[in-house]
Design a protein around this motif. Structure first.
Motif, PDB file in Angstrom:
ATOM      1  N   VAL A  37       0.836  -1.202   0.000  1.00 36.40           N
ATOM      2  CA  VAL A  37       0.000   0.000   0.000  1.00 36.40           C
ATOM      3  C   VAL A  37       0.870   1.251   0.000  1.00 36.40           C
ATOM      4  N   MET A  38       1.928   1.256   0.797  1.00 32.24           N
ATOM      5  CA  MET A  38       2.800   2.430   0.852  1.00 32.24           C
ATOM      6  C   MET A  38       3.450   2.699  -0.502  1.00 32.24           C
ATOM      7  N   THR A  39       3.918   1.651  -1.162  1.00 35.94           N
ATOM      8  CA  THR A  39       4.533   1.814  -2.474  1.00 35.94           C
ATOM      9  C   THR A  39       3.523   2.339  -3.489  1.00 35.94           C
ATOM     10  N   ALA A  40       2.313   1.789  -3.464  1.00 39.04           N
ATOM     11  CA  ALA A  40       1.270   2.255  -4.387  1.00 39.04           C
ATOM     12  C   ALA A  40       0.913   3.708  -4.117  1.00 39.04           C
ATOM     13  N   LEU A  41       0.840   4.077  -2.837  1.00 42.58           N
ATOM     14  CA  LEU A  41       0.505   5.460  -2.481  1.00 42.58           C
ATOM     15  C   LEU A  41       1.611   6.414  -2.933  1.00 42.58           C
ATOM     16  N   GLY A 141      -6.680  -1.365  -6.097  1.00 42.80           N
ATOM     17  CA  GLY A 141      -8.137  -1.309  -6.086  1.00 42.80           C
ATOM     18  C   GLY A 141      -8.673  -0.777  -4.770  1.00 42.80           C
ATOM     19  N   PRO A 142      -9.961  -0.969  -4.496  1.00 40.23           N
ATOM     20  CA  PRO A 142     -10.568  -0.465  -3.254  1.00 40.23           C
ATOM     21  C   PRO A 142      -9.856  -1.022  -2.031  1.00 40.23           C
ATOM     22  N   LEU A 143      -9.461  -0.147  -1.124  1.00 43.44           N
ATOM     23  CA  LEU A 143      -8.628  -0.586  -0.010  1.00 43.44           C
ATOM     24  C   LEU A 143      -9.369  -1.468   0.980  1.00 43.44           C
ATOM     25  N   GLY A 144     -10.673  -1.242   1.149  1.00 42.02           N
ATOM     26  CA  GLY A 144     -11.427  -2.133   2.029  1.00 42.02           C
ATOM     27  C   GLY A 144     -11.350  -3.571   1.548  1.00 42.02           C
ATOM     28  N   ALA A 145     -11.512  -3.756   0.242  1.00 45.29           N
ATOM     29  CA  ALA A 145     -11.438  -5.099  -0.332  1.00 45.29           C
ATOM     30  C   ALA A 145     -10.012  -5.636  -0.299  1.00 45.29           C
ATOM     31  N   PHE A 146      -9.018  -4.765  -0.462  1.00 45.00           N
ATOM     32  CA  PHE A 146      -7.619  -5.207  -0.395  1.00 45.00           C
ATOM     33  C   PHE A 146      -7.285  -5.728   1.002  1.00 45.00           C
ATOM     34  N   TRP A 147      -7.711  -4.995   2.022  1.00 42.89           N
ATOM     35  CA  TRP A 147      -7.317  -5.353   3.377  1.00 42.89           C
ATOM     36  C   TRP A 147      -8.110  -6.533   3.940  1.00 42.89           C
ATOM     37  N   ARG A 148      -9.328  -6.749   3.475  1.00 41.48           N
ATOM     38  CA  ARG A 148     -10.195  -7.740   4.126  1.00 41.48           C
ATOM     39  C   ARG A 148      -9.542  -9.119   4.225  1.00 41.48           C
ATOM     40  N   PRO A 149      -9.056  -9.709   3.145  1.00 41.53           N
ATOM     41  CA  PRO A 149      -8.463 -11.054   3.293  1.00 41.53           C
ATOM     42  C   PRO A 149      -7.164 -11.037   4.091  1.00 41.53           C
TER      43      PRO A 149
END
Length: 265
Positions: A37-41, A141-149
């Motif tokens: 996430v940090m790299t993407a941001l 993509g959407p971060l909620g969906a990224f973090w859930r799994p």
């Protein structure tokens, strides 16, 4: 007990601690996801300012947050307890709690959800940043969906045998949805305003006030050193601490309880 909190849009700035040390953050099993996430941001924030702002959903007045995101690896850090500001955190007063007799309970019980870090404990030191959970961050993509799994296994294990007090907002609830085993020990905190119209009590959900009430509920539990183990015990403890609460059983099998906190209109 675990208390699940949203972050706040407002964040203290600047920090006064050393630069970010990702290996020092709690829940190290999230390290690879945090780095992704940090790299993407960083890549998004390296784009022209207006383009980065649009992706992150920021207004022109929030443009300085893009520059802060560009400096994540070198900026001075703060404890999460000091970083987050706003209504909920003003009432919760985490720094005060961490300096008091309940410090160990606070450090162990509080989890702050974050679009960038997944979840943080109050003592985790991170730089000021801006990344909401409802952002769709290329290429993740959407971060909620990224973090859930990535959060489900970690938090399910962490919550084993513990009461979960869920004070999150809707956007951050998407990142972790308790499975049946955890949900049975989960109480989702909802705030209702009660008014009386022509002698008839009426209740309605509230939004901004709900942040302050959730902060007050969490502060009461932590300041009292309370360790309820079930939603029923939670309701009893909060009532004893002066809150007006009503516990509602799950509407369907496998869901969490709802703890309504009633405030006057």
């Amino acid at each position: 007990m675990l208390i699940l909190l949203p972050p706040s849009e407002g964040k203290a700035f600047p920090g006064d601690g050393p630069a970010l040390d990702p290996a020092s953050l709690s829940l190290p099993e999230l390290a690879d996801a945090r780095e992704s996430v940090m790299t993407a941001l960083e890549k998004v924030c390296a784009r022209p300012l207006e383009e980065a702002r649009t992706v992150l959903g920021l207004t022109p007045r929030q443009a300085a947050a893009v520059q802060r995101n560009r400096e994540l690896r070198t900026a001075a850090t703060l404890r999460a307890a000091d970083l987050y500001t706003g209504v909920l955190y003003d009432v919760l007063r985490l720094p005060e709690l961490l300096a008091g007799p309940s410090a160990a309970l606070v450090a162990e019980s509080v989890l702050v959800f974050s679009g960038l870090w997944g979840v943080l404990r109050p003592v985790d030191a991170v730089p000021p940043y801006r990344l909401a959970m409802n952002v769709s961050l290329p290429p993740l993509g959407p971060l909620g969906a990224f973090w859930r799994p990535r959060l489900t296994e970690t938090l399910t294990t962490l919550a084993e045998g513990r009461l979960v007090v869920d004070c999150r907002s809707t956007a951050y609830a998407t990142a972790f949805r308790p499975g049946p085993g955890v949900a049975a020990r989960t109480a989702t905190v909802r705030v209702l305003r009660q008014t009386v119209v022509d002698g008839v009590p009426r209740r309605s959900a509230v939004s901004h006030l709900a942040k302050a009430v959730r902060g007050a509920v969490a502060h009461s539990l932590l300041a009292a050193g309370a360790t309820p183990r079930t939603p029923g015990e939670l309701a009893t403890v909060l009532a004893d601490l002066g809150h007006r609460v009503e516990l509602t059983a799950p509407a369907r099998g496998g869901g969490p309880h709802v703890l309504n906190v009633i405030v006057p209109g």
